[in-house]
Design a protein around this motif. Structure first.
Motif, PDB file in Angstrom:
ATOM      1  N   LEU A  21     -44.442  42.294 -20.313  1.00  0.00           N
ATOM      2  CA  LEU A  21     -44.898  40.900 -20.282  1.00  0.00           C
ATOM      3  C   LEU A  21     -43.834  40.005 -19.643  1.00  0.00           C
ATOM      4  CD1 LEU A  21     -46.991  38.681 -21.508  1.00  0.00           C
ATOM      5  CD2 LEU A  21     -45.279  38.482 -23.284  1.00  0.00           C
ATOM      6  N   PHE A  87     -52.235  32.759 -17.023  1.00  0.00           N
ATOM      7  CA  PHE A  87     -51.458  33.780 -17.738  1.00  0.00           C
ATOM      8  C   PHE A  87     -50.038  33.256 -18.024  1.00  0.00           C
ATOM      9  CE2 PHE A  87     -48.465  37.352 -17.690  1.00  0.00           C
ATOM     10  CZ  PHE A  87     -48.977  38.113 -18.725  1.00  0.00           C
ATOM     11  N   GLU A  90     -50.254  30.975 -20.883  1.00  0.00           N
ATOM     12  CA  GLU A  90     -50.438  31.765 -22.104  1.00  0.00           C
ATOM     13  C   GLU A  90     -49.102  32.392 -22.542  1.00  0.00           C
ATOM     14  OE1 GLU A  90     -53.339  31.294 -23.252  1.00  0.00           O
ATOM     15  OE2 GLU A  90     -53.679  32.819 -24.777  1.00  0.00           O
ATOM     16  N   LYS A  93     -47.038  30.040 -24.408  1.00  0.00           N
ATOM     17  CA  LYS A  93     -47.507  29.922 -25.800  1.00  0.00           C
ATOM     18  C   LYS A  93     -47.020  31.110 -26.615  1.00  0.00           C
ATOM     19  CE  LYS A  93     -51.651  27.336 -24.632  1.00  0.00           C
ATOM     20  NZ  LYS A  93     -53.109  27.367 -24.516  1.00  0.00           N
ATOM     21  N   ILE A  94     -47.084  32.285 -26.006  1.00  0.00           N
ATOM     22  CA  ILE A  94     -46.623  33.501 -26.695  1.00  0.00           C
ATOM     23  C   ILE A  94     -45.154  33.356 -27.074  1.00  0.00           C
ATOM     24  CG2 ILE A  94     -46.065  35.958 -26.331  1.00  0.00           C
ATOM     25  CD1 ILE A  94     -48.701  36.117 -24.693  1.00  0.00           C
ATOM     26  N   GLN A  96     -43.380  30.556 -27.448  1.00  0.00           N
ATOM     27  CA  GLN A  96     -43.194  29.530 -28.484  1.00  0.00           C
ATOM     28  C   GLN A  96     -43.613  30.044 -29.861  1.00  0.00           C
ATOM     29  OE1 GLN A  96     -42.282  26.004 -28.249  1.00  0.00           O
ATOM     30  NE2 GLN A  96     -41.310  26.760 -26.400  1.00  0.00           N
ATOM     31  N   PHE A  97     -44.741  30.756 -29.875  1.00  0.00           N
ATOM     32  CA  PHE A  97     -45.297  31.269 -31.140  1.00  0.00           C
ATOM     33  C   PHE A  97     -44.379  32.341 -31.733  1.00  0.00           C
ATOM     34  CE2 PHE A  97     -48.494  33.588 -33.730  1.00  0.00           C
ATOM     35  CZ  PHE A  97     -49.080  32.525 -34.385  1.00  0.00           C
ATOM     36  N   ILE A 103     -40.387  36.410 -34.264  1.00  0.00           N
ATOM     37  CA  ILE A 103     -40.870  37.746 -33.927  1.00  0.00           C
ATOM     38  C   ILE A 103     -40.375  38.130 -32.539  1.00  0.00           C
ATOM     39  CG2 ILE A 103     -42.966  39.009 -33.264  1.00  0.00           C
ATOM     40  CD1 ILE A 103     -44.355  37.600 -35.562  1.00  0.00           C
ATOM     41  N   LEU A 105     -40.635  40.201 -29.188  1.00  0.00           N
ATOM     42  CA  LEU A 105     -41.740  40.849 -28.456  1.00  0.00           C
ATOM     43  C   LEU A 105     -41.387  42.274 -28.067  1.00  0.00           C
ATOM     44  CD1 LEU A 105     -42.828  37.929 -26.139  1.00  0.00           C
ATOM     45  CD2 LEU A 105     -44.105  38.850 -28.044  1.00  0.00           C
TER      46      LEU A 105
ATOM     47  N   VAL B  40     -54.588  30.845 -37.811  1.00  0.00           N
ATOM     48  CA  VAL B  40     -53.337  31.508 -37.367  1.00  0.00           C
ATOM     49  C   VAL B  40     -53.639  32.972 -37.016  1.00  0.00           C
ATOM     50  CG1 VAL B  40     -51.010  32.226 -38.062  1.00  0.00           C
ATOM     51  CG2 VAL B  40     -51.824  29.962 -38.669  1.00  0.00           C
ATOM     52  N   TYR B  43     -55.393  33.082 -33.684  1.00  0.00           N
ATOM     53  CA  TYR B  43     -54.450  32.761 -32.607  1.00  0.00           C
ATOM     54  C   TYR B  43     -53.511  33.937 -32.340  1.00  0.00           C
ATOM     55  CZ  TYR B  43     -52.003  29.564 -29.559  1.00  0.00           C
ATOM     56  OH  TYR B  43     -51.487  28.962 -28.455  1.00  0.00           O
ATOM     57  N   SER B  44     -53.044  34.570 -33.417  1.00  0.00           N
ATOM     58  CA  SER B  44     -52.161  35.743 -33.269  1.00  0.00           C
ATOM     59  C   SER B  44     -52.899  36.866 -32.549  1.00  0.00           C
ATOM     60  CB  SER B  44     -51.710  36.256 -34.637  1.00  0.00           C
ATOM     61  OG  SER B  44     -51.122  35.252 -35.360  1.00  0.00           O
ATOM     62  N   ARG B  46     -55.351  36.539 -30.457  1.00  0.00           N
ATOM     63  CA  ARG B  46     -55.495  36.155 -29.038  1.00  0.00           C
ATOM     64  C   ARG B  46     -54.217  36.483 -28.265  1.00  0.00           C
ATOM     65  NH1 ARG B  46     -56.701  30.127 -27.532  1.00  0.00           N
ATOM     66  NH2 ARG B  46     -55.110  30.664 -26.008  1.00  0.00           N
ATOM     67  N   LEU B  47     -53.083  36.166 -28.856  1.00  0.00           N
ATOM     68  CA  LEU B  47     -51.799  36.427 -28.210  1.00  0.00           C
ATOM     69  C   LEU B  47     -51.514  37.930 -28.164  1.00  0.00           C
ATOM     70  CD1 LEU B  47     -49.520  33.534 -29.505  1.00  0.00           C
ATOM     71  CD2 LEU B  47     -50.985  33.599 -27.503  1.00  0.00           C
ATOM     72  N   THR B  50     -53.118  39.418 -25.104  1.00  0.00           N
ATOM     73  CA  THR B  50     -52.386  39.150 -23.867  1.00  0.00           C
ATOM     74  C   THR B  50     -51.088  39.937 -23.815  1.00  0.00           C
ATOM     75  OG1 THR B  50     -53.246  36.909 -23.991  1.00  0.00           O
ATOM     76  CG2 THR B  50     -51.512  37.283 -22.386  1.00  0.00           C
ATOM     77  N   SER B  51     -50.356  39.945 -24.932  1.00  0.00           N
ATOM     78  CA  SER B  51     -49.004  40.527 -24.910  1.00  0.00           C
ATOM     79  C   SER B  51     -48.969  41.996 -25.308  1.00  0.00           C
ATOM     80  CB  SER B  51     -48.103  39.746 -25.865  1.00  0.00           C
ATOM     81  OG  SER B  51     -48.537  39.945 -27.197  1.00  0.00           O
ATOM     82  N   SER B  53     -48.315  43.019 -28.089  1.00  0.00           N
ATOM     83  CA  SER B  53     -47.217  43.187 -29.046  1.00  0.00           C
ATOM     84  C   SER B  53     -47.794  43.502 -30.428  1.00  0.00           C
ATOM     85  CB  SER B  53     -46.387  41.898 -29.100  1.00  0.00           C
ATOM     86  OG  SER B  53     -45.576  41.907 -30.235  1.00  0.00           O
ATOM     87  N   LYS B  55     -46.419  43.275 -33.226  1.00  0.00           N
ATOM     88  CA  LYS B  55     -46.027  42.275 -34.230  1.00  0.00           C
ATOM     89  C   LYS B  55     -47.097  41.179 -34.346  1.00  0.00           C
ATOM     90  CE  LYS B  55     -41.654  43.506 -35.304  1.00  0.00           C
ATOM     91  NZ  LYS B  55     -40.811  43.334 -36.466  1.00  0.00           N
ATOM     92  N   PHE B  56     -47.691  40.824 -33.219  1.00  0.00           N
ATOM     93  CA  PHE B  56     -48.763  39.817 -33.255  1.00  0.00           C
ATOM     94  C   PHE B  56     -49.988  40.375 -33.966  1.00  0.00           C
ATOM     95  CE2 PHE B  56     -46.912  37.625 -29.343  1.00  0.00           C
ATOM     96  CZ  PHE B  56     -46.417  36.577 -30.095  1.00  0.00           C
ATOM     97  N   LEU B  59     -49.258  40.209 -37.573  1.00  0.00           N
ATOM     98  CA  LEU B  59     -49.344  38.827 -38.053  1.00  0.00           C
ATOM     99  C   LEU B  59     -50.816  38.401 -38.195  1.00  0.00           C
ATOM    100  CD1 LEU B  59     -46.917  37.035 -38.663  1.00  0.00           C
ATOM    101  CD2 LEU B  59     -47.255  35.918 -36.478  1.00  0.00           C
ATOM    102  N   VAL B 220     -47.967  24.475 -30.519  1.00  0.00           N
ATOM    103  CA  VAL B 220     -47.906  25.609 -29.578  1.00  0.00           C
ATOM    104  C   VAL B 220     -49.100  25.563 -28.633  1.00  0.00           C
ATOM    105  CG1 VAL B 220     -48.058  28.132 -29.411  1.00  0.00           C
ATOM    106  CG2 VAL B 220     -46.564  27.113 -31.109  1.00  0.00           C
ATOM    107  N   ASN B 221     -50.272  25.262 -29.187  1.00  0.00           N
ATOM    108  CA  ASN B 221     -51.487  25.265 -28.371  1.00  0.00           C
ATOM    109  C   ASN B 221     -51.531  24.118 -27.376  1.00  0.00           C
ATOM    110  OD1 ASN B 221     -53.863  26.738 -27.874  1.00  0.00           O
ATOM    111  ND2 ASN B 221     -55.056  25.083 -28.778  1.00  0.00           N
TER     112      ASN B 221
END
Lengths: 105, 226
Positions: A21, A87, A90, A93-94, A96-97, A103, A105, B40, B43-44, B46-47, B50-51, B53, B55-56, B59, B220-221
């Motif tokens: 990523l 992307f 996004e 956001k990833i 920041q979150f 956490i 990545l 939450v 949202y996790s 959704r992330l 994309t990622s 990960s 861990k998301f 969560l 964040v959003n």
């Protein structure tokens, strides 16, 4: 400019391995900084990749629709698409979150 | 005494007389907690898509389970309020049976989500010394739900505090505040036999914790919309 820390993380003098990523983000950032278009050489240096790995990631980015390959004056260039821009948003956001929750990545 | 209900406190063998109108208040606090938890979680997820990960994903599961736990308590509060206020006989299911099942469900799901959160925050590559934390966890789980929850959340709060110290950002503070308030909620519930006002205080703190998470989520959003 906290968001720019996405690229390479330094912790106590050691460089952490970048995730896929993060590398995607680094490549797309290079394109974004160059008004959306960049030559492979710029991407190679800007994203700090080997030629082999750069080719592999560019192919993945292309197949995901984040970038497109074009020919400008007989030279290959890559352009960031709208999907690529989204992307990148996004990815911010990833970051920041994940930072908010602590956490990695 | 028509407007007073004898109720078992969530996760405690104690029984306390609580005015019926408290259930509207606790119902609202639980509903807000459930709604934010599920937001939450979504949202996790959704992330995570994309990622990729893990861990998301973890969560997302943590907050989905916590959301369902608080939904059970919302139903229990609403049912108790209507049972005590209007129906009594007509509703069919005994208040005690309904509450016991709802609270048992809450204990299991809530504790499960805290354990998953504990695992998510468990530091990587730290050797075996951190695994000693499972020993007091096991003992606390044998005593009281709130004590076990407190133990798990204390660890999560410590990790969130470490994270806040590292980044010193508003979002890290909001997450730290959320977990700290969730932990204080369990402390206030344990103090309930000493003073009934702790019931109000505990639920206000719980709601405040989830509002803190909601603010973080909104912040964040909002990235990209500025």
């Amino acid at each position: 400019m906290a968001e720019d820390n996405f690229t390479v993380k330094y912790e106590k003098g050691k460089v952490e391995r970048r995730t896929k990523l993060t590398i995607f983000v680094d490549i797309l950032r290079v394109l974004q900084r160059n008004n959306g278009t960049a030559k492979p050489t710029h991407i190679l240096y800007g994203a700090n990749l080997s030629h082999k790995r750069m080719k592999q990631y560019l192919q993945e980015l292309q197949s995901n629709g984040f970038i497109e390959q074009k020919n400008e004056r007989g030279k290959t260039v890559y352009r960031i698409t709208d999907k690529g821009q989204k992307f990148l948003m996004e990815a911010k956001k990833i970051k920041q979150f994940s930072e908010a929750f602590g956490i990695e990545l | 005494m028509a407007d007073i209900g004898l109720i078992t406190i969530a996760g405690s063998p104690l029984e306390v007389l609580i005015p019926v109108w408290f259930y509207i208040f606790s119902g609202l606090a639980y509903f807000a907690s459930a709604a934010v938890s599920l937001a939450v979680s979504y949202y996790s997820f959704r992330l995570y898509r994309t990622s990729k990960s893990k861990k998301f994903a973890m969560l997302s599961v943590v907050f989905a389970v916590l959301g369902v736990a608080y939904l059970a308590l919302t139903l229990s509060s609403v049912y108790t309020y209507y049972y005590q206020s209007y129906f009594r006989e007509e509703l069919g299911i005994s208040l005690n049976v309904f509450n016991r099942q709802a609270f048992n469900f809450y204990y299991v799901t809530s504790l499960l989500s805290y354990v998953l959160l504990f695992v998510t925050y468990f530091p990587k590559n730290t050797g075996k010394r951190f695994h000693l934390l499972y020993v007091p966890l096991w003992f606390s789980s044998l005593t009281d739900f709130h004590i076990a929850s407190l133990f798990l959340l204390a660890f999560v709060v410590a990790r969130a505090a470490h994270n806040f110290y590292k980044f010193k950002s508003t979002n890290t503070f909001l997450v730290l505040a959320a977990f700290a308030l969730m932990a204080v909620f369990h402390v206030a519930i344990l103090l309930l036999p000493f003073d009934l006002t702790y019931y109000l205080l505990s639920h206000a703190l719980l709601a405040a914790g989830f509002v803190s998470l909601l603010i973080m989520l909104i912040r964040v959003n909002r990235i990209g919309r500025r």
